[in-house]
Enzyme design. Structure first.
Site, PDB file in Angstrom:
ATOM      1  N   ASP A   1     -53.680   8.509  53.133  1.00  0.00           N
ATOM      2  CA  ASP A   1     -54.724   9.510  52.906  1.00  0.00           C
ATOM      3  C   ASP A   1     -54.116  10.818  52.394  1.00  0.00           C
ATOM      4  O   ASP A   1     -52.975  11.145  52.715  1.00  0.00           O
ATOM      5  CB  ASP A   1     -55.471   9.753  54.236  1.00  0.00           C
ATOM      6  CG  ASP A   1     -56.788  10.473  54.036  1.00  0.00           C
ATOM      7  OD1 ASP A   1     -57.270  10.556  52.888  1.00  0.00           O
ATOM      8  OD2 ASP A   1     -57.339  10.968  55.035  1.00  0.00           O
TER       9      ASP A   1
ATOM     10  N   ARG B   1     -67.677   7.006  46.290  1.00  0.00           N
ATOM     11  CA  ARG B   1     -67.055   8.142  45.560  1.00  0.00           C
ATOM     12  C   ARG B   1     -67.653   8.275  44.157  1.00  0.00           C
ATOM     13  O   ARG B   1     -68.232   7.323  43.637  1.00  0.00           O
ATOM     14  CB  ARG B   1     -65.549   7.933  45.492  1.00  0.00           C
ATOM     15  CG  ARG B   1     -64.954   7.997  46.876  1.00  0.00           C
ATOM     16  CD  ARG B   1     -63.470   7.954  46.868  1.00  0.00           C
ATOM     17  NE  ARG B   1     -63.008   8.136  48.237  1.00  0.00           N
ATOM     18  CZ  ARG B   1     -61.896   8.742  48.586  1.00  0.00           C
ATOM     19  NH1 ARG B   1     -61.082   9.203  47.672  1.00  0.00           N
ATOM     20  NH2 ARG B   1     -61.566   8.878  49.848  1.00  0.00           N
TER      21      ARG B   1
ATOM     22  N   ASN C   1     -65.339   3.161  50.070  1.00  0.00           N
ATOM     23  CA  ASN C   1     -64.849   4.011  48.974  1.00  0.00           C
ATOM     24  C   ASN C   1     -65.691   3.927  47.700  1.00  0.00           C
ATOM     25  O   ASN C   1     -65.586   4.789  46.829  1.00  0.00           O
ATOM     26  CB  ASN C   1     -63.381   3.713  48.650  1.00  0.00           C
ATOM     27  CG  ASN C   1     -62.408   4.279  49.651  1.00  0.00           C
ATOM     28  OD1 ASN C   1     -61.326   3.743  49.861  1.00  0.00           O
ATOM     29  ND2 ASN C   1     -62.758   5.380  50.309  1.00  0.00           N
TER      30      ASN C   1
ATOM     31  N   SER D   1     -60.971   4.900  60.469  1.00  0.00           N
ATOM     32  CA  SER D   1     -61.760   4.687  59.247  1.00  0.00           C
ATOM     33  C   SER D   1     -61.955   3.207  58.890  1.00  0.00           C
ATOM     34  O   SER D   1     -61.687   2.801  57.757  1.00  0.00           O
ATOM     35  CB  SER D   1     -61.116   5.427  58.056  1.00  0.00           C
ATOM     36  OG  SER D   1     -61.056   6.802  58.320  1.00  0.00           O
TER      37      SER D   1
ATOM     38  N   ARG E   1     -51.054   7.259  59.838  1.00  0.00           N
ATOM     39  CA  ARG E   1     -52.051   7.839  58.941  1.00  0.00           C
ATOM     40  C   ARG E   1     -51.490   9.139  58.390  1.00  0.00           C
ATOM     41  O   ARG E   1     -51.107  10.031  59.149  1.00  0.00           O
ATOM     42  CB  ARG E   1     -53.375   8.106  59.663  1.00  0.00           C
ATOM     43  CG  ARG E   1     -54.402   8.689  58.691  1.00  0.00           C
ATOM     44  CD  ARG E   1     -55.815   8.711  59.239  1.00  0.00           C
ATOM     45  NE  ARG E   1     -56.716   9.123  58.178  1.00  0.00           N
ATOM     46  CZ  ARG E   1     -57.948   8.685  57.999  1.00  0.00           C
ATOM     47  NH1 ARG E   1     -58.461   7.818  58.837  1.00  0.00           N
ATOM     48  NH2 ARG E   1     -58.682   9.117  57.006  1.00  0.00           N
TER      49      ARG E   1
HETATM   50  C1  FPP Z   1     -57.045   8.426  50.052  1.00  0.00           C
HETATM   51  O1  FPP Z   1     -56.891   9.716  49.565  1.00  0.00           O
HETATM   52  C2  FPP Z   1     -56.595   7.373  49.165  1.00  0.00           C
HETATM   53  C3  FPP Z   1     -57.408   6.410  48.601  1.00  0.00           C
HETATM   54  C4  FPP Z   1     -58.863   6.376  48.677  1.00  0.00           C
HETATM   55  C5  FPP Z   1     -56.848   5.249  47.941  1.00  0.00           C
HETATM   56  C6  FPP Z   1     -55.812   5.482  46.949  1.00  0.00           C
HETATM   57  C7  FPP Z   1     -54.563   4.778  47.213  1.00  0.00           C
HETATM   58  C8  FPP Z   1     -53.604   4.780  46.333  1.00  0.00           C
HETATM   59  C9  FPP Z   1     -53.720   5.464  45.034  1.00  0.00           C
HETATM   60  C10 FPP Z   1     -52.383   4.052  46.617  1.00  0.00           C
HETATM   61  C11 FPP Z   1     -52.107   3.036  45.565  1.00  0.00           C
HETATM   62  C12 FPP Z   1     -52.344   1.669  45.940  1.00  0.00           C
HETATM   63  C13 FPP Z   1     -52.214   0.654  45.056  1.00  0.00           C
HETATM   64  C14 FPP Z   1     -52.508  -0.734  45.490  1.00  0.00           C
HETATM   65  C15 FPP Z   1     -51.779   0.859  43.654  1.00  0.00           C
HETATM   66  P1  FPP Z   1     -58.175  10.646  49.482  1.00  0.00           P
HETATM   67  O2  FPP Z   1     -58.720  10.548  48.102  1.00  0.00           O
HETATM   68  O3  FPP Z   1     -59.164  10.261  50.545  1.00  0.00           O
HETATM   69  O4  FPP Z   1     -57.569  12.053  49.756  1.00  0.00           O
HETATM   70  P2  FPP Z   1     -58.298  13.314  50.439  1.00  0.00           P
HETATM   71  O5  FPP Z   1     -58.593  12.935  51.872  1.00  0.00           O
HETATM   72  O6  FPP Z   1     -57.268  14.384  50.347  1.00  0.00           O
HETATM   73  O7  FPP Z   1     -59.520  13.592  49.639  1.00  0.00           O
END
Ligand code: FPP
Length: 237
Positions: A17, A68, A65, A193, A185
């Site tokens: 995260d 979003r 997700n 979550s 985490r």
């Molecule tokens: C959370 O950060 C992350 C995600 C929703 C997923 C993204 C994961 C990656 C990019 C890792 C890569 C994985 C692969 C398989 C290539 P957030 O957007 O919730 O951050 P925030 O809480 O600061 O808004």
């Protein structure tokens, strides 16, 4: 590098995260945060595979997700595509066995195909098992296991009165692998979550304020050192 005397957990799971906040701090779009997050995913996975961890489960995309903004989803799907292609060669050198957990049918046909190919190509590897949770939700996973058990009972394959917690575990996406010993985490939040709810009954939980793109080898080592200080009792004394 980790002290050889430390106990290395068999199964580590990570909620990656903080990509969005990492980007915001630099006045960059959220998708750039995910790009750096994805780069870190490749680096840290390779490092962890060398520490002796046998199973690593990473939460890449949850069933929630999809809520979003469309441009963020689009950016994430492109990244998954690119980094999954890259990881085919990277992780091959490290003998990492890639397994995808979650409902992959929701992804575009090309990403779905890549996921299948990547898992198929890695199936005989003997190193660390990397579970990538994509379109994964723990409640969804439990519902599927319950449905499966009900159908087996309906078909007379299982006696409902004899169902054990192992029967449920075996029907989860993670069936056959040990429960996580340690769940990390990043990004400072203190919640699971919808991640590994059934499997985490006795997992040790570790939260760090470090944002995912900044979570490097020494941060992982700190989590292992803290894990070694914990006194796990599994309900005993
Ligand atoms: C959370 O950060 C992350 C995600 C929703 C997923 C993204 C994961 C990656 C990019 C890792 C890569 C994985 C692969 C398989 C290539 P957030 O957007 O919730 O951050 P925030 O809480 O600061 O808004």
């Amino acid at each position: 590098m980790l002290d050889k005397k430390l106990y290395i957990p068999e199964h580590v799971a990570i909620i990656m995260d903080g990509n969005g906040r990492w980007a915001k701090k630099r006045a960059l779009p959220r998708t750039i945060g995910h790009k750096f997050g994805a780069e870190n995913f490749r680096k840290i996975t390779r490092y962890i595979s060398k520490t002796g961890v046998k199973y690593l489960t990473l939460y890449a995309f949850s069933t929630e997700n999809w809520k979003r903004p469309p441009e963020e989803i689009e950016g994430l799907m492109k990244l998954f595509h690119q980094y999954l292609i890259d990881s085919l060669t990277d992780f091959k050198d490290d003998d990492i066995k890639i397994v995808y957990i979650g409902d992959r049918t929701a992804f575009s046909p090309s990403l779905h195909k890549l996921i299948n190919e990547s898992q198929e190509q890695a199936k005989d590897r003997k190193g660390m098992v990397l579970n990538i949770a994509m379109n994964y939700g723990s409640r969804d996973e439990i519902v599927r296991a319950v449905k499966q058990l009900c159908n087996e009972a309906k078909d007379g394959k299982i006696d409902p009165d004899s169902i054990t917690s192992k029967d449920i575990s075996d029907r989860l996406y993670t069936g056959g692998i040990p429960d996580p010993d340690l769940i990390i985490r990043t990004g400072g939040e203190m919640r699971l979550s919808n991640f590994l709810l059934y499997q985490s009954a006795y997992s040790e939980y570790y939260s760090t304020d470090t944002l995912w793109p900044d979570f490097h080898e020494e941060d992982f080592d700190k989590a292992i050192i803290e894990f070694n200080r914990r006194n796990r009792r599994f309900g005993g004394v």
